[in-house]
Design a protein around this motif. Structure first.
Motif, mmCIF file in Angstrom:
data_model
loop_
_atom_site.group_PDB
_atom_site.id
_atom_site.type_symbol
_atom_site.label_atom_id
_atom_site.label_comp_id
_atom_site.label_asym_id
_atom_site.label_seq_id
_atom_site.Cartn_x
_atom_site.Cartn_y
_atom_site.Cartn_z
ATOM 1 N N VAL A 279 33.195 41.111 41.111
ATOM 2 C CA VAL A 279 32.923 42.100 40.064
ATOM 3 C C VAL A 279 33.667 43.369 40.456
ATOM 4 C CG1 VAL A 279 31.152 43.377 38.800
ATOM 5 C CG2 VAL A 279 30.667 41.060 39.624
ATOM 6 N N PRO A 280 34.801 43.636 39.799
ATOM 7 C CA PRO A 280 35.690 44.716 40.238
ATOM 8 C C PRO A 280 35.062 46.099 40.311
ATOM 9 C CG PRO A 280 36.719 43.406 38.505
ATOM 10 C CD PRO A 280 35.318 42.923 38.651
ATOM 11 N N SER A 281 34.101 46.413 39.473
ATOM 12 C CA SER A 281 33.590 47.779 39.406
ATOM 13 C C SER A 281 32.388 48.044 40.309
ATOM 14 C CB SER A 281 33.220 48.105 37.957
ATOM 15 O OG SER A 281 32.194 47.243 37.525
ATOM 16 N N ILE A 282 31.929 47.051 41.024
ATOM 17 C CA ILE A 282 30.734 47.212 41.848
ATOM 18 C C ILE A 282 31.135 47.521 43.289
ATOM 19 C CG2 ILE A 282 28.753 45.999 42.834
ATOM 20 C CD1 ILE A 282 28.380 44.597 40.217
ATOM 21 N N THR A 283 30.433 48.484 43.883
ATOM 22 C CA THR A 283 30.656 48.821 45.284
ATOM 23 C C THR A 283 30.170 47.661 46.143
ATOM 24 O OG1 THR A 283 30.251 51.130 44.758
ATOM 25 C CG2 THR A 283 30.148 50.522 47.078
ATOM 26 N N PRO A 284 30.989 47.227 47.108
ATOM 27 C CA PRO A 284 30.590 46.092 47.947
ATOM 28 C C PRO A 284 29.272 46.347 48.678
ATOM 29 C CG PRO A 284 32.887 46.680 48.335
ATOM 30 C CD PRO A 284 32.300 47.747 47.459
ATOM 31 N N THR A 285 28.491 45.299 48.780
ATOM 32 C CA THR A 285 27.234 45.349 49.524
ATOM 33 C C THR A 285 27.364 44.405 50.713
ATOM 34 O OG1 THR A 285 26.319 43.591 48.147
ATOM 35 C CG2 THR A 285 25.867 45.857 47.467
ATOM 36 N N PRO A 286 26.487 44.549 51.695
ATOM 37 C CA PRO A 286 26.561 43.625 52.838
ATOM 38 C C PRO A 286 26.461 42.172 52.377
ATOM 39 C CG PRO A 286 25.037 45.415 53.289
ATOM 40 C CD PRO A 286 25.425 45.533 51.834
ATOM 41 N N LEU A 287 27.169 41.323 53.060
ATOM 42 C CA LEU A 287 27.209 39.901 52.732
ATOM 43 C C LEU A 287 25.923 39.224 53.201
ATOM 44 C CD1 LEU A 287 29.211 37.816 51.540
ATOM 45 C CD2 LEU A 287 29.944 37.366 53.873
ATOM 46 N N THR A 288 25.148 38.708 52.251
ATOM 47 C CA THR A 288 23.936 37.959 52.606
ATOM 48 C C THR A 288 24.304 36.503 52.856
ATOM 49 O OG1 THR A 288 23.426 37.342 50.334
ATOM 50 C CG2 THR A 288 22.565 39.474 51.103
ATOM 51 N N SER A 289 23.410 35.779 53.433
ATOM 52 C CA SER A 289 23.637 34.345 53.648
ATOM 53 C C SER A 289 23.824 33.625 52.320
ATOM 54 C CB SER A 289 22.470 33.727 54.410
ATOM 55 O OG SER A 289 22.371 34.290 55.686
ATOM 56 N N THR A 290 23.047 34.019 51.315
ATOM 57 C CA THR A 290 23.154 33.408 49.988
ATOM 58 C C THR A 290 24.520 33.661 49.383
ATOM 59 O OG1 THR A 290 20.785 33.655 49.623
ATOM 60 C CG2 THR A 290 22.155 33.351 47.671
ATOM 61 N N THR A 291 24.972 34.915 49.440
ATOM 62 C CA THR A 291 26.286 35.250 48.905
ATOM 63 C C THR A 291 27.380 34.507 49.653
ATOM 64 O OG1 THR A 291 25.464 37.449 48.318
ATOM 65 C CG2 THR A 291 27.849 37.156 48.362
ATOM 66 N N GLN A 292 27.241 34.427 50.957
ATOM 67 C CA GLN A 292 28.244 33.747 51.770
ATOM 68 C C GLN A 292 28.342 32.269 51.405
ATOM 69 O OE1 GLN A 292 27.593 34.007 55.994
ATOM 70 N NE2 GLN A 292 29.653 33.305 56.459
ATOM 71 N N ILE A 293 27.210 31.602 51.298
ATOM 72 C CA ILE A 293 27.268 30.169 50.988
ATOM 73 C C ILE A 293 27.770 29.941 49.568
ATOM 74 C CG2 ILE A 293 24.899 29.782 50.188
ATOM 75 C CD1 ILE A 293 25.010 27.169 51.924
ATOM 76 N N LEU A 294 27.381 30.796 48.627
ATOM 77 C CA LEU A 294 27.872 30.655 47.253
ATOM 78 C C LEU A 294 29.387 30.850 47.180
ATOM 79 C CD1 LEU A 294 25.041 32.441 45.233
ATOM 80 C CD2 LEU A 294 25.576 29.993 45.251
ATOM 81 N N ALA A 295 29.898 31.844 47.889
ATOM 82 C CA ALA A 295 31.345 32.084 47.902
ATOM 83 C C ALA A 295 32.090 30.907 48.519
ATOM 84 C CB ALA A 295 31.663 33.377 48.657
ATOM 85 N N LEU A 296 31.575 30.391 49.625
ATOM 86 C CA LEU A 296 32.237 29.261 50.282
ATOM 87 C C LEU A 296 32.125 27.985 49.450
ATOM 88 C CD1 LEU A 296 31.221 30.031 53.955
ATOM 89 C CD2 LEU A 296 33.523 30.166 52.961
ATOM 90 N N GLN A 297 31.002 27.792 48.780
ATOM 91 C CA GLN A 297 30.862 26.622 47.900
ATOM 92 C C GLN A 297 31.804 26.730 46.702
ATOM 93 O OE1 GLN A 297 29.619 23.930 48.630
ATOM 94 N NE2 GLN A 297 27.837 24.180 49.913
ATOM 95 N N LEU A 298 31.963 27.937 46.159
ATOM 96 C CA LEU A 298 32.921 28.143 45.072
ATOM 97 C C LEU A 298 34.328 27.812 45.551
ATOM 98 C CD1 LEU A 298 33.710 29.056 42.242
ATOM 99 C CD2 LEU A 298 33.737 31.411 43.095
ATOM 100 N N GLY A 299 34.669 28.267 46.743
ATOM 101 C CA GLY A 299 35.967 27.930 47.320
ATOM 102 C C GLY A 299 36.133 26.431 47.462
ATOM 103 N N ASN A 300 35.079 25.755 47.895
ATOM 104 C CA ASN A 300 35.116 24.309 48.013
ATOM 105 C C ASN A 300 35.355 23.648 46.653
ATOM 106 O OD1 ASN A 300 34.771 21.904 49.732
ATOM 107 N ND2 ASN A 300 33.012 21.545 48.407
ATOM 108 N N CYS A 301 34.739 24.190 45.597
ATOM 109 C CA CYS A 301 34.962 23.657 44.244
ATOM 110 C C CYS A 301 36.423 23.821 43.826
ATOM 111 C CB CYS A 301 34.034 24.342 43.239
ATOM 112 S SG CYS A 301 32.316 23.837 43.403
ATOM 113 N N TYR A 302 37.024 24.954 44.160
ATOM 114 C CA TYR A 302 38.450 25.143 43.870
ATOM 115 C C TYR A 302 39.299 24.136 44.646
ATOM 116 C CZ TYR A 302 38.060 29.377 41.076
ATOM 117 O OH TYR A 302 37.794 30.280 40.084
ATOM 118 N N GLY A 303 38.938 23.877 45.884
ATOM 119 C CA GLY A 303 39.656 22.873 46.659
ATOM 120 C C GLY A 303 39.531 21.493 46.029
#
Length: 154
Positions: free
Chosen positions: A39-63
């Motif tokens: 989300v380009p307009s949002i100030t970054p927040t600390p990476l939670t475990s949930t956010t981390q796994i969702l981001a990595l799973q999304l990357g896996n879907c792209y792969g």
């Protein structure tokens, strides 16, 4: 896939798999930046475990999408298989853009000047792929060149 007209062949067999590989590598190489840039307009927040796994799973879907794209388009000479694959991808394109719109909201969605690279990928490149898929499926690039061996089996 040799039956595809030149422009769709370039887009679907080279550009799209490379973009999907990029979509796989981005969260793997820098999960925090990838998640924050969704989300380009949002100030970054600390990476939670949930956010981390969702981001990595999304990357896996792209792969996975890159592998399916390469697997289907480089292994078949059946136009029907390719057309069905592209129809499925076009439906997924609509969902991808819709979800992005829902999260960004109208103002951020149409504020193209404020888009970051991920917004360009999620909206701009996805719409480009959708339009290219639609144009191909509608025959706007010309007809498929079906070789004799495929015609005999059909």
């Amino acid at each position: 896939m040799a039956f595809l007209p030149p422009f769709p062949r370039l887009v679907f067999t080279i550009l799209e798999p490379l973009a999907c590989i990029g979509g796989y590598l981005a969260p793997v190489l820098d999960t925090a930046s990838f998640a924050a840039a969704q989300v380009p307009s949002i100030t970054p927040t600390p990476l939670t475990s949930t956010t981390q796994i969702l981001a990595l799973q999304l990357g896996n879907c792209y792969g996975l999408l890159a592998l399916i794209c390469i697997g289907v388009l480089y292994s078949t000479n059946e136009p029907k298989v390719v057309r069905n694959y592209l129809i499925a991808c076009a439906i997924a394109d609509i969902g991808h853009v819709w979800v992005t719109y829902q999260v960004l909201g109208y103002a951020n969605f149409v504020d193209v000047k404020s888009w970051n690279s991920l917004a360009w990928g999620n909206i701009g490149f996805t719409l480009f792929l959708f339009v290219t898929r639609f144009a191909y499926l509608a025959g706007l690039f010309g007809y498929d060149r079906i070789n004799a061996s495929v015609r005999k089996r059909a």
